[in-house]
Design a protein around this motif. Structure first.
Motif, PDB file in Angstrom:
ATOM      1  N   ALA A 241       1.318  -1.849  -0.051  1.00 32.84           N
ATOM      2  CA  ALA A 241       0.268  -0.009   0.062  1.00 32.84           C
ATOM      3  C   ALA A 241       0.752   1.363   0.277  1.00 32.84           C
ATOM      4  O   ALA A 241       0.675   2.404   0.482  1.00 32.84           O
ATOM      5  CB  ALA A 241      -0.951   0.822   1.137  1.00 32.84           C
ATOM      6  N   SER A 242       1.653   0.983  -0.246  1.00 33.43           N
ATOM      7  CA  SER A 242       3.060   2.492  -0.232  1.00 33.43           C
ATOM      8  C   SER A 242       3.268   3.207  -1.780  1.00 33.43           C
ATOM      9  O   SER A 242       2.321   2.340  -3.088  1.00 33.43           O
ATOM     10  CB  SER A 242       4.541   1.504  -0.318  1.00 33.43           C
ATOM     11  OG  SER A 242       5.086   0.777   0.942  1.00 33.43           O
ATOM     12  N   PHE A 243       3.013   4.374  -1.324  1.00 33.28           N
ATOM     13  CA  PHE A 243       2.252   5.313  -2.538  1.00 33.28           C
ATOM     14  C   PHE A 243       3.415   6.323  -2.518  1.00 33.28           C
ATOM     15  O   PHE A 243       3.638   7.533  -2.044  1.00 33.28           O
ATOM     16  CB  PHE A 243       1.210   5.594  -2.725  1.00 33.28           C
ATOM     17  CG  PHE A 243       0.621   6.212  -1.787  1.00 33.28           C
ATOM     18  CD1 PHE A 243       0.893   7.486  -1.806  1.00 33.28           C
ATOM     19  CD2 PHE A 243      -0.052   4.962  -1.115  1.00 33.28           C
ATOM     20  CE1 PHE A 243      -0.005   8.743  -0.300  1.00 33.28           C
ATOM     21  CE2 PHE A 243      -1.124   6.397   0.060  1.00 33.28           C
ATOM     22  CZ  PHE A 243      -0.978   7.654  -0.113  1.00 33.28           C
ATOM     23  N   ILE A 244       3.842   7.184  -3.579  1.00 32.12           N
ATOM     24  CA  ILE A 244       4.081   8.109  -3.554  1.00 32.12           C
ATOM     25  C   ILE A 244       2.857   8.734  -4.554  1.00 32.12           C
ATOM     26  O   ILE A 244       2.358   8.884  -5.521  1.00 32.12           O
ATOM     27  CB  ILE A 244       5.805   8.458  -4.878  1.00 32.12           C
ATOM     28  CG1 ILE A 244       7.134   8.159  -4.521  1.00 32.12           C
ATOM     29  CG2 ILE A 244       5.881   9.973  -5.056  1.00 32.12           C
ATOM     30  CD1 ILE A 244       7.549   8.102  -5.075  1.00 32.12           C
ATOM     31  N   LEU A 245       2.782  10.443  -3.312  1.00 31.75           N
ATOM     32  CA  LEU A 245       1.308  10.962  -4.006  1.00 31.75           C
ATOM     33  C   LEU A 245       1.639  12.482  -4.687  1.00 31.75           C
ATOM     34  O   LEU A 245       2.346  13.277  -4.637  1.00 31.75           O
ATOM     35  CB  LEU A 245       0.655  11.535  -3.111  1.00 31.75           C
ATOM     36  CG  LEU A 245      -1.005  12.333  -3.434  1.00 31.75           C
ATOM     37  CD1 LEU A 245      -1.946  12.402  -3.985  1.00 31.75           C
ATOM     38  CD2 LEU A 245      -1.441  12.745  -1.945  1.00 31.75           C
ATOM     39  N   ASP A 246       1.244  11.883  -6.144  1.00 33.49           N
ATOM     40  CA  ASP A 246       1.744  13.656  -6.932  1.00 33.49           C
ATOM     41  C   ASP A 246       0.525  14.646  -7.437  1.00 33.49           C
ATOM     42  O   ASP A 246      -0.748  14.194  -8.350  1.00 33.49           O
ATOM     43  CB  ASP A 246       2.206  13.511  -8.122  1.00 33.49           C
ATOM     44  CG  ASP A 246       2.373  14.088  -9.825  1.00 33.49           C
ATOM     45  OD1 ASP A 246       3.338  15.164  -9.070  1.00 33.49           O
ATOM     46  OD2 ASP A 246       3.460  13.198 -10.917  1.00 33.49           O
ATOM     47  N   GLY A 247       0.899  15.416  -6.635  1.00 37.74           N
ATOM     48  CA  GLY A 247       0.040  17.321  -7.402  1.00 37.74           C
ATOM     49  C   GLY A 247      -0.693  17.370  -6.210  1.00 37.74           C
ATOM     50  O   GLY A 247      -1.336  18.560  -6.442  1.00 37.74           O
ATOM     51  N   PHE A 248      -0.555  16.958  -5.256  1.00 39.69           N
ATOM     52  CA  PHE A 248      -1.694  17.190  -3.345  1.00 39.69           C
ATOM     53  C   PHE A 248      -1.258  16.787  -2.500  1.00 39.69           C
ATOM     54  O   PHE A 248      -0.481  15.655  -2.896  1.00 39.69           O
ATOM     55  CB  PHE A 248      -2.801  16.666  -4.213  1.00 39.69           C
ATOM     56  CG  PHE A 248      -4.231  17.244  -2.802  1.00 39.69           C
ATOM     57  CD1 PHE A 248      -4.960  17.790  -3.237  1.00 39.69           C
ATOM     58  CD2 PHE A 248      -4.146  16.649  -2.187  1.00 39.69           C
ATOM     59  CE1 PHE A 248      -5.845  18.418  -2.945  1.00 39.69           C
ATOM     60  CE2 PHE A 248      -4.977  16.865  -1.176  1.00 39.69           C
ATOM     61  CZ  PHE A 248      -6.011  18.250  -1.393  1.00 39.69           C
ATOM     62  N   PRO A 249      -1.010  17.600  -1.826  1.00 35.90           N
ATOM     63  CA  PRO A 249      -1.730  18.515  -1.552  1.00 35.90           C
ATOM     64  C   PRO A 249      -1.174  19.713  -1.866  1.00 35.90           C
ATOM     65  O   PRO A 249       0.263  19.690  -2.230  1.00 35.90           O
ATOM     66  CB  PRO A 249      -2.100  19.035  -0.073  1.00 35.90           C
ATOM     67  CG  PRO A 249      -0.863  18.479   0.211  1.00 35.90           C
ATOM     68  CD  PRO A 249      -0.434  16.846  -0.734  1.00 35.90           C
ATOM     69  N   ARG A 250      -1.212  21.176  -2.423  1.00 35.76           N
ATOM     70  CA  ARG A 250      -0.868  22.053  -2.819  1.00 35.76           C
ATOM     71  C   ARG A 250      -1.657  23.249  -1.377  1.00 35.76           C
ATOM     72  O   ARG A 250      -0.261  24.281  -1.727  1.00 35.76           O
ATOM     73  CB  ARG A 250      -1.363  22.710  -3.295  1.00 35.76           C
ATOM     74  CG  ARG A 250      -0.850  21.773  -5.045  1.00 35.76           C
ATOM     75  CD  ARG A 250      -1.852  22.518  -6.751  1.00 35.76           C
ATOM     76  NE  ARG A 250      -2.028  21.216  -7.305  1.00 35.76           N
ATOM     77  CZ  ARG A 250      -0.557  20.689  -8.117  1.00 35.76           C
ATOM     78  NH1 ARG A 250       0.526  22.075  -8.109  1.00 35.76           N
ATOM     79  NH2 ARG A 250      -0.179  20.534  -9.310  1.00 35.76           N
ATOM     80  N   THR A 251      -2.107  23.291  -0.688  1.00 38.23           N
ATOM     81  CA  THR A 251      -2.029  24.456   0.406  1.00 38.23           C
ATOM     82  C   THR A 251      -1.665  23.725   1.651  1.00 38.23           C
ATOM     83  O   THR A 251      -2.217  22.096   1.947  1.00 38.23           O
ATOM     84  CB  THR A 251      -2.806  25.058   0.183  1.00 38.23           C
ATOM     85  OG1 THR A 251      -4.493  24.223   0.214  1.00 38.23           O
ATOM     86  CG2 THR A 251      -3.332  25.900  -1.194  1.00 38.23           C
ATOM     87  N   ALA A 252      -1.927  24.581   2.627  1.00 42.85           N
ATOM     88  CA  ALA A 252      -1.859  23.722   4.123  1.00 42.85           C
ATOM     89  C   ALA A 252      -3.078  23.344   4.375  1.00 42.85           C
ATOM     90  O   ALA A 252      -3.607  22.479   4.756  1.00 42.85           O
ATOM     91  CB  ALA A 252      -0.922  24.934   5.335  1.00 42.85           C
ATOM     92  N   PRO A 253      -4.213  23.988   4.333  1.00 40.85           N
ATOM     93  CA  PRO A 253      -5.435  23.565   4.537  1.00 40.85           C
ATOM     94  C   PRO A 253      -5.356  21.773   3.838  1.00 40.85           C
ATOM     95  O   PRO A 253      -6.546  20.866   5.121  1.00 40.85           O
ATOM     96  CB  PRO A 253      -6.377  24.352   4.573  1.00 40.85           C
ATOM     97  CG  PRO A 253      -5.773  25.430   3.809  1.00 40.85           C
ATOM     98  CD  PRO A 253      -4.279  25.447   3.961  1.00 40.85           C
ATOM     99  N   GLN A 254      -4.496  22.170   2.791  1.00 42.27           N
ATOM    100  CA  GLN A 254      -5.295  20.947   1.717  1.00 42.27           C
ATOM    101  C   GLN A 254      -4.351  19.737   2.976  1.00 42.27           C
ATOM    102  O   GLN A 254      -5.321  18.853   2.489  1.00 42.27           O
ATOM    103  CB  GLN A 254      -4.675  21.017   0.558  1.00 42.27           C
ATOM    104  CG  GLN A 254      -5.900  21.603  -1.012  1.00 42.27           C
ATOM    105  CD  GLN A 254      -5.205  21.997  -1.922  1.00 42.27           C
ATOM    106  OE1 GLN A 254      -3.940  21.339  -1.717  1.00 42.27           O
ATOM    107  NE2 GLN A 254      -6.203  22.512  -2.628  1.00 42.27           N
ATOM    108  N   ALA A 255      -3.666  19.555   2.887  1.00 41.41           N
ATOM    109  CA  ALA A 255      -2.578  19.013   4.152  1.00 41.41           C
ATOM    110  C   ALA A 255      -3.750  19.267   5.096  1.00 41.41           C
ATOM    111  O   ALA A 255      -3.194  17.580   5.674  1.00 41.41           O
ATOM    112  CB  ALA A 255      -0.774  19.456   3.614  1.00 41.41           C
ATOM    113  N   GLY A 256      -4.054  19.625   5.774  1.00 45.39           N
ATOM    114  CA  GLY A 256      -4.595  19.140   7.008  1.00 45.39           C
ATOM    115  C   GLY A 256      -5.207  17.956   7.089  1.00 45.39           C
ATOM    116  O   GLY A 256      -5.922  17.479   7.749  1.00 45.39           O
TER     117      GLY A 256
END
Length: 271
Positions: free
Chosen positions: A138-153
């Motif tokens: 279930a390992s992954f590299i997430l590409d393209g997100f998050p772009r903002t701190a609220p998205q990361a939260g």
């Protein structure tokens, strides 16, 4: 090399720093790794005229950013579809990018009407959070997100990222790469006059067709993109630094950066 627990990774870096190269090398070195590209998922939905694709097509064509609600639905649905999240069902939304879930025959939960799915706000039940798989597969590299701190939260509540790598190369080196970059437009093959040179100058190796330099590879355009990246990435990197999952990897070239990146992976997910 085999991972012994799930790596949930984000690579950050300025345009032209070599994130794509590093992702390819990591996927080759650690076969259990996958990549989740939000851009690819969005393009899949647009191409296949899913409700989500229809909703975001205009935004993507105009170069705008897709709404956070839809991006979070897209990612969480993809993780549920792959079996990497368990528990509460995926936030009802849309059709997914995975081939196996493009038919409603495969749906394991009832969907409300399409208009409701796409238009309703993203809802996350904090009382029954999903369970995240720690299986190395279930390992992954997430590409393209998050772009903002609220998205990361918000992403933290869905799937905890356990490694964020900020790849750093001096601006002068990146500018040199950009200036020497030539592209075969029909295929997207990229060449560079300082490395990976075409066999015949100005011509694609496979077709012999002429190479071009992209308009956004000009120094003026790149410097504007670089400033924008710095402005938007700093709050996101600060968010992950506070969570203790951020590392910085510096180098003048991809070959210098890769061994450092491998070492960070092995320290966290192999040993």
């Amino acid at each position: 090399m085999r991972l012994n627990k799930a790596a949930r990774v984000i690579l950050f870096g300025a345009p032209g720093v070599g994130k794509g190269t590093q992702s390819e090398r990591l996927l080759s070195r650690f076969p259990q790794l996958n990549t989740i590209s939000t851009g690819d998922l969005l393009r899949y939905n647009v191409k296949n005229r899913t409700p989500l694709g229809i909703k975001v097509e205009g935004t993507m064509k105009s170069g705008g950013l897709v709404a956070d609600d839809l991006m979070l639905r897209l990612i969480s649905n993809e993780l549920f579809t792959r079996g990497w999240l368990k528990g509460q069902g995926p936030p009802s939304v849309i059709t997914l990018a995975s081939e196996a879930t493009t038919s409603t025959e495969h749906s394991s939960y009832d969907r409300p009407p399409i208009d409701t799915l796409v238009a309703s706000p993203f809802h996350f039940d904090e009382h029954t959070p999903p369970r995240v798989s720690n299986d190395p597969a279930a390992s992954f590299i997430l590409d393209g997100f998050p772009r903002t701190a609220p998205q990361a939260g918000t992403l933290d509540k869905i799937v905890p990222i356990n490694l964020v790598v900020s790849i750093k190369t001096p601006l002068s080196v990146i500018m040199e790469r950009i200036a020497g970059r030539w592209v075969h437009e029909p295929s997207g093959r990229v060449y560079n006059t300082t490395f990976n040179t075409p066999r015949v100058p100005g011509r694609d190796d496979l077709t012999g067709e002429p190479l071009i330099q992209r308009a956004d590879d000009s120094e003026e355009v790149y410097r504007a993109r670089f400033r924008k990246f710095q402005e938007t990435s700093e709050p996101v990197l600060n968010h992950y630094a506070k969570k203790g999952v951020l590392v910085e990897v510096e180098g003048m070239s991809s070959d210098e950066i890769s061994p450092k990146l491998y070492a960070e992976f092995e320290k966290r997910f192999v040993k």
